[in-house]
Design a protein around this motif. Structure first.
Motif, PDB file in Angstrom:
ATOM      1  N   LEU A   1       0.804  -1.222   0.000  1.00 51.39           N
ATOM      2  CA  LEU A   1       0.000   0.000   0.000  1.00 51.39           C
ATOM      3  C   LEU A   1       0.839   1.274   0.000  1.00 51.39           C
ATOM      4  CD1 LEU A   1      -2.918  -0.981   2.431  1.00 51.39           C
ATOM      5  CD2 LEU A   1      -2.739  -1.309  -0.044  1.00 51.39           C
ATOM      6  N   THR A   2       2.175   1.148   0.110  1.00 48.11           N
ATOM      7  CA  THR A   2       3.027   2.330  -0.059  1.00 48.11           C
ATOM      8  C   THR A   2       3.123   2.730  -1.520  1.00 48.11           C
ATOM      9  OG1 THR A   2       5.138   1.168  -0.413  1.00 48.11           O
ATOM     10  CG2 THR A   2       4.455   1.547   1.883  1.00 48.11           C
ATOM     11  N   GLY A   3       2.669   1.847  -2.403  1.00 51.24           N
ATOM     12  CA  GLY A   3       2.898   2.049  -3.826  1.00 51.24           C
ATOM     13  C   GLY A   3       4.170   1.367  -4.277  1.00 51.24           C
ATOM     14  N   GLY A   4       4.688   0.480  -3.433  1.00 51.71           N
ATOM     15  CA  GLY A   4       5.871  -0.298  -3.792  1.00 51.71           C
ATOM     16  C   GLY A   4       7.181   0.399  -3.522  1.00 51.71           C
ATOM     17  N   THR A   5       7.158   1.484  -2.759  1.00 48.54           N
ATOM     18  CA  THR A   5       8.386   2.242  -2.499  1.00 48.54           C
ATOM     19  C   THR A   5       9.126   1.757  -1.261  1.00 48.54           C
ATOM     20  OG1 THR A   5       7.149   3.911  -1.243  1.00 48.54           O
ATOM     21  CG2 THR A   5       7.445   4.295  -3.608  1.00 48.54           C
ATOM     22  N   GLU A   6       8.432   1.073  -0.361  1.00 42.57           N
ATOM     23  CA  GLU A   6       9.036   0.557   0.870  1.00 42.57           C
ATOM     24  C   GLU A   6       8.544  -0.864   1.101  1.00 42.57           C
ATOM     25  OE1 GLU A   6       8.452   3.106   4.257  1.00 42.57           O
ATOM     26  OE2 GLU A   6       8.382   4.915   3.011  1.00 42.57           O
ATOM     27  N   ASP A   7       9.152  -1.557   2.077  1.00 40.87           N
ATOM     28  CA  ASP A   7       8.671  -2.897   2.405  1.00 40.87           C
ATOM     29  C   ASP A   7       7.347  -2.804   3.168  1.00 40.87           C
ATOM     30  OD1 ASP A   7       9.160  -2.524   5.208  1.00 40.87           O
ATOM     31  OD2 ASP A   7      11.229  -3.176   4.954  1.00 40.87           O
ATOM     32  N   ILE A   8       6.787  -3.968   3.513  1.00 37.97           N
ATOM     33  CA  ILE A   8       5.441  -4.000   4.115  1.00 37.97           C
ATOM     34  C   ILE A   8       5.477  -4.139   5.636  1.00 37.97           C
ATOM     35  CG2 ILE A   8       4.162  -4.757   2.077  1.00 37.97           C
ATOM     36  CD1 ILE A   8       5.222  -7.299   4.700  1.00 37.97           C
ATOM     37  N   LEU A   9       6.663  -4.023   6.238  1.00 43.92           N
ATOM     38  CA  LEU A   9       6.763  -4.248   7.678  1.00 43.92           C
ATOM     39  C   LEU A   9       6.023  -3.202   8.502  1.00 43.92           C
ATOM     40  CD1 LEU A   9      10.477  -5.410   7.978  1.00 43.92           C
ATOM     41  CD2 LEU A   9       8.399  -6.813   8.011  1.00 43.92           C
ATOM     42  N   GLY A  10       5.847  -2.002   7.952  1.00 45.67           N
ATOM     43  CA  GLY A  10       5.109  -0.964   8.665  1.00 45.67           C
ATOM     44  C   GLY A  10       3.609  -1.033   8.484  1.00 45.67           C
ATOM     45  N   HIS A  11       3.142  -1.864   7.541  1.00 46.30           N
ATOM     46  CA  HIS A  11       1.703  -2.033   7.365  1.00 46.30           C
ATOM     47  C   HIS A  11       1.095  -2.604   8.646  1.00 46.30           C
ATOM     48  CE1 HIS A  11       2.793  -1.535   3.202  1.00 46.30           C
ATOM     49  NE2 HIS A  11       1.600  -1.858   2.729  1.00 46.30           N
ATOM     50  N   GLN A  12      -0.031  -2.062   9.043  1.00 43.15           N
ATOM     51  CA  GLN A  12      -0.745  -2.579  10.208  1.00 43.15           C
ATOM     52  C   GLN A  12      -1.874  -3.486   9.730  1.00 43.15           C
ATOM     53  OE1 GLN A  12      -1.984   0.949  12.290  1.00 43.15           O
ATOM     54  NE2 GLN A  12       0.090   1.449  12.968  1.00 43.15           N
ATOM     55  N   ILE A  13      -1.976  -4.649  10.334  1.00 40.01           N
ATOM     56  CA  ILE A  13      -2.955  -5.632   9.863  1.00 40.01           C
ATOM     57  C   ILE A  13      -3.773  -6.167  11.030  1.00 40.01           C
ATOM     58  CG2 ILE A  13      -1.287  -7.538  10.006  1.00 40.01           C
ATOM     59  CD1 ILE A  13      -2.657  -8.717   7.490  1.00 40.01           C
ATOM     60  N   ARG A  14      -5.035  -6.367  10.733  1.00 43.82           N
ATOM     61  CA  ARG A  14      -5.947  -7.039  11.662  1.00 43.82           C
ATOM     62  C   ARG A  14      -6.564  -8.215  10.932  1.00 43.82           C
ATOM     63  NH1 ARG A  14     -11.387  -6.866  13.885  1.00 43.82           N
ATOM     64  NH2 ARG A  14     -12.183  -5.381  12.356  1.00 43.82           N
ATOM     65  N   ILE A  15      -6.586  -9.385  11.584  1.00 41.84           N
ATOM     66  CA  ILE A  15      -7.160 -10.593  10.995  1.00 41.84           C
ATOM     67  C   ILE A  15      -8.283 -11.090  11.900  1.00 41.84           C
ATOM     68  CG2 ILE A  15      -6.739 -12.947  10.198  1.00 41.84           C
ATOM     69  CD1 ILE A  15      -3.832 -12.181   9.723  1.00 41.84           C
ATOM     70  N   ASN A  16      -9.437 -11.330  11.320  1.00 44.01           N
ATOM     71  CA  ASN A  16     -10.635 -11.712  12.072  1.00 44.01           C
ATOM     72  C   ASN A  16     -10.623 -13.214  12.358  1.00 44.01           C
ATOM     73  OD1 ASN A  16     -13.249 -11.709  13.185  1.00 44.01           O
ATOM     74  ND2 ASN A  16     -14.193 -12.022  11.167  1.00 44.01           N
ATOM     75  N   ALA A  17      -9.722 -13.621  13.253  1.00 42.57           N
ATOM     76  CA  ALA A  17      -9.574 -15.055  13.517  1.00 42.57           C
ATOM     77  C   ALA A  17      -9.101 -15.288  14.945  1.00 42.57           C
ATOM     78  CB  ALA A  17      -8.569 -15.662  12.546  1.00 42.57           C
ATOM     79  N   ASN A  18      -9.726 -16.242  15.606  1.00 45.21           N
ATOM     80  CA  ASN A  18      -9.307 -16.669  16.945  1.00 45.21           C
ATOM     81  C   ASN A  18      -8.352 -17.856  16.900  1.00 45.21           C
ATOM     82  OD1 ASN A  18     -11.049 -14.730  18.019  1.00 45.21           O
ATOM     83  ND2 ASN A  18     -12.740 -16.192  18.227  1.00 45.21           N
ATOM     84  N   HIS A  19      -8.273 -18.519  15.758  1.00 45.92           N
ATOM     85  CA  HIS A  19      -7.455 -19.716  15.612  1.00 45.92           C
ATOM     86  C   HIS A  19      -6.695 -19.679  14.277  1.00 45.92           C
ATOM     87  CE1 HIS A  19     -10.681 -20.888  18.404  1.00 45.92           C
ATOM     88  NE2 HIS A  19      -9.826 -21.760  18.910  1.00 45.92           N
ATOM     89  N   TYR A  20      -5.642 -20.458  14.219  1.00 47.18           N
ATOM     90  CA  TYR A  20      -4.899 -20.646  12.969  1.00 47.18           C
ATOM     91  C   TYR A  20      -4.459 -22.101  12.902  1.00 47.18           C
ATOM     92  CZ  TYR A  20      -0.360 -20.876  15.387  1.00 47.18           C
ATOM     93  OH  TYR A  20       0.691 -21.257  16.176  1.00 47.18           O
ATOM     94  N   THR A  21      -3.944 -22.515  11.736  1.00 47.66           N
ATOM     95  CA  THR A  21      -3.503 -23.896  11.564  1.00 47.66           C
ATOM     96  C   THR A  21      -1.976 -23.941  11.552  1.00 47.66           C
ATOM     97  OG1 THR A  21      -3.761 -23.634   9.155  1.00 47.66           O
ATOM     98  CG2 THR A  21      -5.575 -24.666  10.349  1.00 47.66           C
ATOM     99  N   PRO A  22      -1.353 -24.379  12.653  1.00 53.25           N
ATOM    100  CA  PRO A  22       0.106 -24.478  12.689  1.00 53.25           C
ATOM    101  C   PRO A  22       0.600 -25.523  11.696  1.00 53.25           C
ATOM    102  CG  PRO A  22      -0.844 -25.591  14.585  1.00 53.25           C
ATOM    103  CD  PRO A  22      -1.974 -24.883  13.894  1.00 53.25           C
TER     104      PRO A  22
END
Length: 365
Positions: free
Chosen positions: A198-219
């Motif tokens: 979402l920077t437009g490809g000028t920087e990496d994505i480590l600063g992107h903030q993300i929320r995922i609607n999940a209480n569980h994941y599959t290890p």
């Protein structure tokens, strides 16, 4: 009579205006001479381009909080560059998106083998999956419908599968609708593999903030095959129920992150399978650009671009190094054909499998 004529003219004009948001252009030719086309979908908020090779999204342009428009997905300018890409960027992957352990599964007691292309496992349908096929396309209101017929035995999968994928753009919402039928029992798990930045490809994505609607994941195991467990995210770096920067915990001393080299896992979405629900929200603080993902699928694979290695140079001469893009692949769970406790990916003759995913773009002020 005049009113009926005027109404007909107005309705025709409205239809033409809607269809006018979609244009078609030649993009080049495959090595065998077949032509590849691009369909451009436009709205006041977003411009998206779809290519018939791999049914790929190849460009998504939208504005930041200052009104500056940039491409918010990784990509290339020419067809030869897209043909060399091995990252599945933008593609509809199948017949089975994500991994199948050892490339093997059983249906009605019969074992089927898909060629392995990810260590010991099959990934995204095998070495020549749907991402490497030329789809047929036709324009539809506000979008494009792409069709691929995968013959019985294609990459070892049983049954002649007919897959239709429709991209439509309305306002800030880019929607993908999938429809699949078969003449023989098979497994199918289609998804889209766009790398967002979402920077437009000028920087990496480590600063992107993300929320995922999940209480569980599959290890997963060391080869990234789900163990079959459905672990809680609470108390781990896998907990994105509230927003976190991707880089905040990606290097934490946590076995699952070590195994995958970052995030490359399936989250089990809260809410029933087959019902449209929130999957994830992403905010890029500097530009203000946002991405909201909703889906009818039961899971989403969040991938933090761990295997991008700088060997590809994209638009503007940018090297696509580690963490330059993120994927949010809405899906059934990896290796479901070998995990009876997971939602089934089995498709039988007479059935119609459908799913939908919507990427909505916006700006946080």
């Amino acid at each position: 009579m005049f009113k009926r004529w005027l109404t007909a003219v107005m309705m025709t004009g409205m239809a033409l205006h809607a269809m006018g948001q979609v244009t078609k252009a030649a993009f080049g030719k495959m090595p065998d001479g077949q032509g590849v086309d691009i369909y451009t979908l436009k709205s006041p908020q977003v411009e998206a381009k779809v290519m018939t090779y791999g049914a790929k999204l190849i460009s998504i342009k939208t504005a930041d909080r200052t009104g500056k428009v940039a491409d918010v997905m990784l990509g290339f300018d020419t067809l030869p560059e897209w043909l060399k890409d091995k990252t599945y960027n933008g593609a509809v992957v199948g017949r089975y998106g994500n991994r199948i352990a050892l490339g093997q599964f059983k249906i009605d007691g019969q074992t089927y083998q898909v060629p392995t292309n990810d260590g010991p496992n099959a990934l995204h349908g095998g070495p020549v999956g749907f991402d490497k096929k030329l789809w047929t396309a036709k324009q539809v209101p506000n979008g494009v419908e792409l069709t691929l017929i995968s013959p019985d035995g294609d990459m070892g999968f049983p049954g002649k599968l007919t897959a239709q994928v429709t991209y439509t753009l309305k306002g800030s919402a880019l929607r993908i609708d999938y429809r699949m039928t078969t003449d023989k029992a098979t497994v199918v798990n289609l998804t889209n593999h766009t790398y967002f930045n979402l920077t437009g490809g000028t920087e990496d994505i480590l600063g992107h903030q993300i929320r995922i609607n999940a209480n569980h994941y599959t290890p997963t195991s060391k080869t990234l095959i789900p163990t079959g467990n459905m672990d809680v995210v609470e108390g781990t770096p896998m907990d994105f129920r509230t927003a976190h920067a991707i880089g905040e915990r990606i290097s934490a001393n946590f076995e699952q992150l070590t195994v995958a080299g970052g995030y490359d896992h399936n989250w089990i979405l809260n809410g029933p399978n087959g019902v449209m629900k929130l999957a994830a929200e992403v905010v890029e603080p500097k530009s203000g650009r946002t991405l909201t993902v909703t889906t009818t699928e039961p899971g989403v694979q969040f991938y933090s671009g761990n295997f991008l290695d700088g060997s590809l140079t994209g638009r503007g001469g940018v090297k696509y190094t580690k963490r330059m893009g993120l994927c949010l692949e809405t899906q059934h769970y990896p290796d479901s054909p070998n995990k009876p406790g997971f939602p089934t990916t089995l498709l039988k003759p007479g059935e119609v499998r459908t799913s939908s995913t919507v990427f909505t773009f916006g700006v946080a002020h």
